[in-house]
Write a protein that holds these residues in place. Structure first.
Motif, short mmCIF file in Angstrom:
data_model
loop_
_atom_site.label_atom_id
_atom_site.label_comp_id
_atom_site.label_asym_id
_atom_site.label_seq_id
_atom_site.Cartn_x
_atom_site.Cartn_y
_atom_site.Cartn_z
N ALA A 134 -73.98 -28.04 -6.11
CA ALA A 134 -74.74 -29.29 -6.30
C ALA A 134 -73.95 -30.33 -7.08
N LEU A 135 -73.09 -29.87 -7.97
CA LEU A 135 -72.36 -30.80 -8.84
C LEU A 135 -71.23 -31.52 -8.11
N LYS A 136 -70.96 -31.13 -6.88
CA LYS A 136 -69.97 -31.85 -6.08
C LYS A 136 -70.51 -33.20 -5.61
N ASP A 137 -71.85 -33.32 -5.61
CA ASP A 137 -72.50 -34.55 -5.14
C ASP A 137 -72.57 -35.55 -6.28
N VAL A 138 -71.96 -36.72 -6.09
CA VAL A 138 -71.93 -37.73 -7.14
C VAL A 138 -73.33 -38.16 -7.55
N LYS A 141 -84.86 -43.17 -12.43
CA LYS A 141 -83.71 -43.28 -11.55
C LYS A 141 -83.07 -41.92 -11.30
N ALA A 142 -83.05 -41.07 -12.34
CA ALA A 142 -82.48 -39.74 -12.20
C ALA A 142 -83.23 -38.94 -11.14
N LYS A 143 -84.56 -39.02 -11.15
CA LYS A 143 -85.37 -38.31 -10.16
C LYS A 143 -85.11 -38.85 -8.75
N GLN A 144 -84.95 -40.17 -8.64
CA GLN A 144 -84.68 -40.78 -7.35
C GLN A 144 -83.34 -40.31 -6.80
N LEU A 145 -82.35 -40.23 -7.68
CA LEU A 145 -81.02 -39.76 -7.26
C LEU A 145 -81.06 -38.30 -6.82
N MET A 146 -81.84 -37.48 -7.52
CA MET A 146 -81.99 -36.08 -7.12
C MET A 146 -82.62 -35.98 -5.74
N LYS A 147 -83.61 -36.83 -5.47
CA LYS A 147 -84.28 -36.82 -4.17
C LYS A 147 -83.32 -37.24 -3.07
N GLU A 148 -82.54 -38.31 -3.34
CA GLU A 148 -81.57 -38.79 -2.35
C GLU A 148 -80.53 -37.73 -2.03
N ALA A 149 -80.20 -36.91 -3.00
CA ALA A 149 -79.18 -35.88 -2.80
C ALA A 149 -79.75 -34.61 -2.16
N GLY A 150 -81.07 -34.59 -1.98
CA GLY A 150 -81.68 -33.41 -1.36
C GLY A 150 -82.08 -32.34 -2.35
N TYR A 151 -82.16 -32.69 -3.62
CA TYR A 151 -82.50 -31.71 -4.67
C TYR A 151 -83.79 -32.13 -5.38
N GLU A 152 -84.75 -32.65 -4.62
CA GLU A 152 -85.99 -33.11 -5.23
C GLU A 152 -86.70 -31.99 -5.98
N LYS A 153 -86.55 -30.76 -5.49
CA LYS A 153 -87.18 -29.61 -6.15
C LYS A 153 -86.29 -29.00 -7.23
N GLY A 154 -85.11 -29.59 -7.40
CA GLY A 154 -84.23 -29.14 -8.46
C GLY A 154 -83.35 -27.97 -8.07
N PHE A 155 -82.66 -27.42 -9.04
CA PHE A 155 -81.80 -26.25 -8.86
C PHE A 155 -81.52 -25.65 -10.23
N THR A 156 -80.77 -24.58 -10.26
CA THR A 156 -80.46 -23.88 -11.51
C THR A 156 -78.98 -24.03 -11.83
N LEU A 157 -78.68 -24.24 -13.11
CA LEU A 157 -77.28 -24.23 -13.53
C LEU A 157 -77.15 -23.54 -14.89
N THR A 158 -75.94 -23.11 -15.19
CA THR A 158 -75.65 -22.46 -16.46
C THR A 158 -75.02 -23.47 -17.41
N MET A 159 -75.28 -23.30 -18.70
CA MET A 159 -74.72 -24.21 -19.71
C MET A 159 -74.22 -23.39 -20.90
N LEU A 160 -73.02 -23.73 -21.36
CA LEU A 160 -72.44 -23.10 -22.55
C LEU A 160 -72.05 -24.18 -23.55
N ALA A 161 -72.26 -23.88 -24.83
CA ALA A 161 -71.85 -24.79 -25.90
C ALA A 161 -71.51 -23.96 -27.13
#
Length: 519
Positions: free
Chosen positions: A285-289, A339-359
Motif C-alpha cells: 500500500a505504501l507504494k501508492d503516493v 482529505k486523508a480519508k478521500q485520498l485513501m478512498k481514491e487509492a482503493g483503501y477506503e476500508k483501510g489496511f494494517t501496517l507495522t510500526m517501530l520506534a
C-alpha cells in the motif's frame, strides 16, 4: 583552597543545598562531560563544546545560522576547488606559541587521520600554505560546504603537540578510548584553559589572560563543569542554587522552571528532524503516493508539538529547518483528516489496511509517546497499526534491517545543510556509495538523486539553494516520508546569567562570550 571549594560545591549539588556563586565562578550542570581532552578523539557534542571553550574554530555559526569569522578573519573562493582563509595575526596559544598557517595545516592533516572526523574532511585533497597567515583548502572536486567544514577546524598548537613523550610515544597520536598525550594535555587559542579534570566528576576551566578576542564582553573567570546525568537532578541543582546553568531541560520540567523564582528557561528552535519513514518494500500500500499522502495528512504533527512536546519543538513540513539552504517556507504541515480519508478512498483503501510500526523509547524526546499518538491518528483513517517500541540499543539493529512498515528516525546534519538529510534519508539506497544508507522507506526518485548530486558540486549559492528547494518540493509532493518536527533545545540558568546571548541550535553555548551580572 580552590580544590577544597570545588569539592564542597559538588557535595552541595549532590545534597541539593544552596551555594553562592559569584560572576567570576560559574558552575554548569551538564548531562555529560568530554571523554577526552583531545578534540579529535571523538565526534560528539561534549568534545565540540570543549573545543569551543579551549580552542577556537576558523569559522563558527551564529544563532541565525550565518557564519562569523573567528581565527580566520576573512575568506574567499579562488576557484571551484580552492578556498582561501586569511588568519588573524597576533593570536597566541595557551603555551605562548603564536598561531600560524603551519598550525592550521597540521590540524587539518590530523583531522583527516582521525577515525571520527575523517569522513567530514574526505572531500578534500590537501591544505596548502600561501604564507604564514594564509592557507588554501583544496577539494577533490567542486565542493560548496567549505565554510561548514571550517566550523570543525579548531587549530591545535603544532609545536606543543609534536615530538615524543617521556615513554617514547608520539604526542600527536589520536588514541581512540586510549591514554595519549593529547587526551591529557591541551594548548589552544580559546577563552579558557583546563586547570583540573576528574573524569565523570568535574572539569575546571580558567580564563586565559592572553585570549585574542578582547572585543568579547565575556566576564566569566572560572567555570566548573559538573556532570549530572539525571534530568531531574540537574533541575534540582539549578533550583537550589548549586549550579548556575544546566543543559537538556526536559519538556516536563519547563513549566517548573518558568514558574520558579530567580531562574530562566532559555529555548531555541533546533535542527534535529524527527520523522517516520514508510517502507514501500515491506507494504504494498505504501507504494501508492496517495496512501503516503493520506498518512501525512492524518498525522497532526502540530498537535503532537503542542500536547506531547509541550511546545518544545517546531512542527515540520519538510526536511530543512529555517536557516538551512533549501528550506522552503511554503512547505508547511498539512493535517487534514477529511482529505486523508478521500485520498485513501481514491487509492482503493477506503476500508483501510494494517501496517507495522517501530520506534525507540529512549532515544528522542517523548519518542514512544509520539509514536503511540501517530498510531492512534492513523486509526481514524482506517489504518490499523501493529505498534511496538524498543530501547535504542535494540531498536537500531531492527532499523538497520528496516524491520517494520513505519519506522521513526531522527537526524541532525553534521554539515548543517539539507543535502546531508537527503543523502542519508531519501536518496536511492546504494550500498556502494553509501547514499540512502538510512532510507528505510526505500523511496527512490531519480530527479532527487540528480539534484542532490548536482547541488553537492554547485559552488554558486543561489543556484544551489534553488536545487535544494526543488528537492524539498519533490519530497513534499511525493510524501517521501512523514515529517513530524524539529526538536528544540533548552537550557536553564540563574537570571543573572545571560545564557540567551550565547546558546545556539548546535547545543554548544559560546561560554567565552557569557556575561554574568553580580548578584
Amino acid at each position: 583552597m580552590k580544590t577544597i571549594k570545588n569539592k564542597l560545591a559538588l557535595a552541595l549539588v549532590v545534597a541539593g543545598l544552596s551555594f553562592s556563586v559569584t560572576a567570576a565562578d560559574l558552575k554548569l550542570g551538564y548531562a555529560s562531560d568530554p571523554v577526552s581532552l583531545d578534540p579529535h578523539e571523538q565526534l560528539s557534542g561534549g568534545t565540540l563544546q570543549l573545543s569551543h571553550m579551549v580552542f577556537d574554530p576558523l569559522v563558527r555559526f551564529t544563532q541565525q545560522m550565518d557564519f562569523e569569522p573567528r581565527l580566520a578573519q576573512s575568506w574567499q573562493r579562488i576557484d571551484a576547488t580552492t578556498f582561501r582563509f586569511t588568519l588573524r595575526q597576533g593570536v597566541k596559544f595557551h603555551s605562548g606559541n603564536p598561531l600560524t598557517a603551519d598550525d592550521v595545516i597540521w590540524t587539518f592533516n590530523r583531522l583527516q587521520a582521525s577515525p571520527d572526523f575523517k569522513a567530514i574532511f574526505e572531500p578534500y585533497s590537501e591544505m596548502k600554505k600561501v604564507d604564514d597567515y594564509t592557507v588554501d583548502i583544496v577539494s577533490k572536486g567542486a565542493y560548496p560546504l567549505v565554510l561548514q567544514t571550517a566550523t570543525y577546524i579548531f587549530p591545535m598548537d603544532s609545536k606543543f603537540y609534536s615530538g615524543k613523550t617521556a615513554d617514547g610515544k608520539d604526542k600527536a597520536e589520536v588514541a581512540k578510548h586510549g591514554n595519549s598525550f593529547a587526551s591529557t594535555h591541551m594548548s589552544g587559542t580559546g577563552p579558557f584553559t583546563v586547570t583540573e579534570r576528574e573524569q565523570g566528576v568535574k572539569v575546571e576551566f580558567t580564563r586565559f589572560a592572553g585570549y585574542w578576542d578582547t572585543a568579547s564582553k565575556g566576564n566569566v573567570d572560572t567555570i566548573s563543569l559538573l556532570p549530572i546525568k539525571e534530568d531531574a537532578t540537574r533541575v534540582a541543582a539549578l533550583l537550589s542554587g548549586g549550579v548556575d546553568m544546566i543543559d537538556h531541560v526536559a519538556p516536563n520540567d519547563h513549566k517548573r522552571l518558568k514558574s520558579a523564582e530567580g531562574v530562566d528557561l532559555v529555548t531555541l528552535p533546533g535542527t534535529r528532524l524527527i520523522s517516520f519513514q514508510m517502507n514501500q518494500k515491506s507494504n504494498e500500500a505504501l507504494k501508492d503516493v496517495r496512501v503516503r499522502q493520506a498518512i501525512v495528512h492524518a498525522i497532526n504533527n502540530e498537535g503532537i508539538v503542542k500536547k506531547i512536546m509541550k511546545g518544545f519543538a517546531t512542527a515540520a513540513g519538510q526536511q530543512s529547518p529555517a536557516g538551512y539552504q533549501g528550506h522552503d517556507s511554503e512547505l508547511v504541515p498539512r493535517y487534514d483528516v477529511k482529505k486523508a480519508k478521500q485520498l485513501m478512498k481514491e487509492a482503493g483503501y477506503e476500508k483501510g489496511f494494517t501496517l507495522t510500526m517501530l520506534a525507540p523509547n529512549n532515544r528522542y524526546v517523548n519518542d514512544a509517546k509520539i509514536a503511540q499518538a501517530a498510531a492512534a491518528m492513523l486509526s481514524k483513517i482506517g489504518i490499523k497499526v501493529d505498534f511496538k517500541t524498543l530501547p535504542k540499543a535494540q531498536y537500531w539493529p531492527e532499523f538497520d534491517k528496516c524491520a517494520a512498515d513505519m519506522m521513526m528516525v531522527g537526524w541532525h546534519a553534521d554539515t548543517e545543510d539539507s543535502a546531508n538529510l537527503t543523502e542519508f534519508l531519501t536518496m536511492t539506497r546504494n550500498e556502494t556509495t553509501g547514499k540512502g544508507q538510512y532510507n528505510c522507506g526505500f523511496y527512490s526518485n531519480p530527479e532527487v538523486d540528480k539534484l542532490v548530486t548536482a547541488a553537492n558540486v554547485e559552488t554558486d549559492p543561489i543556484k544551489r539553494i534553488a536545487m535544494l528547494k526543488q528537492v524539498e518540493v519533490t519530497l513534499y509532493n511525493d510524501a517521501a516520508f512523514v515529517p513530524l518536527h524539529w526538536q528544540s533545545t533548552a537550557w536553564g540558568a540563574r537570571n543573572n546569567v545571560h545564557a540567551g546571548a550565547i546558546v545556539n541550535s548546535m547545543e554548544m553555548p559560546y561560554f567565552g562570550d557569557l556575561v554574568v551580572d553580580e548578584k
